[in-house]
Design an enzyme around this catalytic site. Structure first.
Site, PDB file in Angstrom:
ATOM      1  N   TRP A 158      25.656  27.649  -2.637  1.00 23.87           N
ATOM      2  CA  TRP A 158      26.369  28.732  -3.323  1.00 23.87           C
ATOM      3  C   TRP A 158      27.180  28.222  -4.504  1.00 23.87           C
ATOM      4  CZ3 TRP A 158      24.267  33.108  -2.927  1.00 23.87           C
ATOM      5  CH2 TRP A 158      23.612  33.462  -1.757  1.00 23.87           C
ATOM      6  N   ASP A 230      35.344  30.635  -4.457  1.00 21.39           N
ATOM      7  CA  ASP A 230      34.448  31.608  -3.816  1.00 21.39           C
ATOM      8  C   ASP A 230      34.738  31.505  -2.319  1.00 21.39           C
ATOM      9  OD1 ASP A 230      32.395  32.945  -2.562  1.00 21.39           O
ATOM     10  OD2 ASP A 230      30.770  31.851  -3.556  1.00 21.39           O
ATOM     11  N   LYS A 254      30.755  39.474   5.248  1.00 22.43           N
ATOM     12  CA  LYS A 254      30.751  38.491   6.329  1.00 22.43           C
ATOM     13  C   LYS A 254      31.915  38.750   7.277  1.00 22.43           C
ATOM     14  CE  LYS A 254      28.465  35.993   2.921  1.00 22.43           C
ATOM     15  NZ  LYS A 254      27.156  35.927   3.490  1.00 22.43           N
TER      16      LYS A 254
HETATM   17  N1  PMP Z   1      28.911  32.914  -2.113  1.00 21.38           N
HETATM   18  C1  PMP Z   1      28.754  32.660  -0.803  1.00 21.38           C
HETATM   19  C2  PMP Z   1      29.568  31.565  -0.181  1.00 21.38           C
HETATM   20  C3  PMP Z   1      27.852  33.399  -0.038  1.00 21.38           C
HETATM   21  O1  PMP Z   1      27.688  33.136   1.252  1.00 21.38           O
HETATM   22  C4  PMP Z   1      27.115  34.430  -0.674  1.00 21.38           C
HETATM   23  C5  PMP Z   1      26.157  35.328   0.094  1.00 21.38           C
HETATM   24  N2  PMP Z   1      25.634  34.868   1.217  1.00 21.38           N
HETATM   25  C6  PMP Z   1      27.299  34.638  -2.033  1.00 21.38           C
HETATM   26  C7  PMP Z   1      28.216  33.878  -2.717  1.00 21.38           C
HETATM   27  C8  PMP Z   1      26.535  35.712  -2.751  1.00 21.38           C
HETATM   28  O2  PMP Z   1      27.069  36.899  -2.353  1.00 21.38           O
HETATM   29  P1  PMP Z   1      26.440  38.316  -2.724  1.00 21.38           P
HETATM   30  O3  PMP Z   1      25.187  38.442  -1.928  1.00 21.38           O
HETATM   31  O4  PMP Z   1      27.518  39.265  -2.333  1.00 21.38           O
HETATM   32  O5  PMP Z   1      26.172  38.314  -4.194  1.00 21.38           O
END
Ligand code: PMP
Length: 420
Positions: A158, A230, A254
């Site tokens: 991520w 994030d 989450k």
């Molecule tokens: N950052 C992290 C740590 C994630 O776990 C995720 C999604 N699993 C995201 C960003 C992306 O999030 P979104 O699907 O809401 O764009």
């Protein structure tokens, strides 16, 4: 197997509405009374079952996100779905500028501020586009131009995605990468190579796929001392000193709600400096100036987040939530480590995530498949590791009851005994 129902319910504020009461309190206009709606006319067996604790919906859901939500929150939303607090309509059907939704979004913000002790120096914004949209919004808002440097610490998939996106809108560079170590560690916080001219240092506080979590945060060495995180997958899982951060952002799906809303906590002095070509929807000022109501927000998702915040406060706040999370993760990691190498968690112990527990099996991928399939038969679902890394992953967010983790641990021991 450990008894599933022995642990106490995690959700305490939002008591189980009696399904009968919930149905009888629904006011339908006379004309609508003839409409046959299964959910209203004939509650299913599952809806009328006497739930004593979350997790008693028959399955434990170990999904990484969208993920399990507190049962009491779902039940409260169910009871309010058709007739939101006497308004005669669902919160999904009413104006986002009406008094009901206004109260709901204000309460959600106030409760989140209480939970995280968000200081007055910071805005709370309810946004759309997922955390992925913040990968571009952050550099667009915090970097004066695409030539401005920014530091990225890449500890998993991520933060790597955030870094790649940031390169389009800033001169982002790598402060550290865990790629060579297959994203199983974090650097000593003092040994990160930071650029003093960077606009900010960006981290992902919990890597959802690799299961690597910061237990403490690096001190940004850039000229504005800005740290950006994030926090999608460990948001509201423990107390955080928000004042240390310029921006915190998190997709809700989450720990705090359904998909569709992304929460950003932004230091006020950082608002209003976006690059001139920033799309209006990505400019924090647009949303700060309009109390997150510039356009139609994801009303239902914000409402559910509000219920989750109430529930977390009723549990005693984030210190108590963290205590439960530490206990749950502790028994799972202990089971992995006590398996004599049968189950293996590749992540270095000091940085193991309390939220996402990835593990592999020494017997190989075929046994992992068998493990996941047999676990599903025992009603433990969505244990497959992310497609990019394989293996097994148990996501045990706030709403996963202790009994779910206990059941998984008992199953692991049983599986090992049956498949030596
Ligand atoms: N950052 C992290 C740590 C994630 O776990 C995720 C999604 N699993 C995201 C960003 C992306 O999030 P979104 O699907 O809401 O764009």
């Amino acid at each position: 197997m450990a008894a599933a129902a022995t642990s106490s319910p995690h959700s305490m504020l939002l008591h189980r509405p009696s399904p009968a009461a919930a149905v009888s309190s629904i006011r339908l206009p006379a004309r609508a009374a003839k409409i046959s709606c299964a959910a209203v006319a004939a509650p299913s067996a599952a809806a009328t079952a006497p739930f004593a604790a979350a997790g008693e919906r028959g399955v434990y859901n170990f999904a990484a996100g969208p993920a399990t939500l507190p049962l009491a929150v779902l039940q409260k939303a169910q009871a309010e779905l058709v007739d939101y607090r006497g308004s005669g309509m669902s919160i999904m059907e009413m104006s986002h500028r009406g008094k009901e939704f206004d109260a709901a979004i204000k309460k959600a913000e106030a409760d989140l501020r209480t939970l995280l002790s968000v200081p007055d120096t910071h805005e709370v914004l309810f946004l759309q586009g997922g955390a992925s949209t913040q990968f571009s919004a952050v550099p667009l808002n915090l970097c004066a131009s695409p030539a401005s440097p920014a530091d990225y610490l890449v500890s998993g998939s991520w933060s790597d995605k955030a870094f790649k996106e940031a390169k389009k809108f800033s001169a982002a560079s790598l402060a550290w990468s865990g790629k060579d170590g297959k994203y199983t560690s974090l650097p000593p916080l003092t040994s990160i190579s930071q650029n003093p001219d960077a606009a900010f240092l960006h981290i992902c506080s919990n890597e959802t796929i690799h299961g690597v979590e910061f237990k403490d945060y690096p001190v940004p060495a850039n000229k504005s001392a800005l740290l950006v995180a994030d926090m999608s997958s460990n948001f509201c899982s423990k107390p955080v000193d928000v004042s240390k951060f310029g921006v915190i952002y998190a997709g809700a799906q989450k720990n705090v709600g359904p998909s569709g809303v992304t929460i950003a906590i932004v230091r006020r002095d950082l608002v209003g400096n976006a690059q001139p070509n920033t799309p209006v929807m990505l400019d924090y000022k647009t949303h700060a100036d309009n109390a997150s109501l510039y356009n139609t927000p994801p009303c239902f998702a914000i409402y559910i987040c509000g219920l989750v915040f109430e529930d977390l406060l009723a549990q005693g706040g984030l210190a108590e939530v963290e205590r439960k999370n530490q206990h749950k993760a502790g028994i799972l990691y202990d089971a992995i480590d006590a398996s004599g190498g049968y189950f293996v968690c590749p992540v270095e112990k000091p940085v193991r995530s309390l939220m996402n527990v990835p593990f592999t099996m020494a017997k190989g991928a075929d046994f992992e498949k068998k493990f996941i399939a047999e676990a599903a038969k025992e009603n433990m679902l969505q244990l497959k590791g992310h497609r990019s890394v394989g293996g097994v992953r148990a996501s045990i967010y706030n709403a996963m009851p202790l009994s779910g983790v206990e059941k998984l641990v008992a199953f692991m021991k049983d599986f090992q005994a049956r498949n030596p």
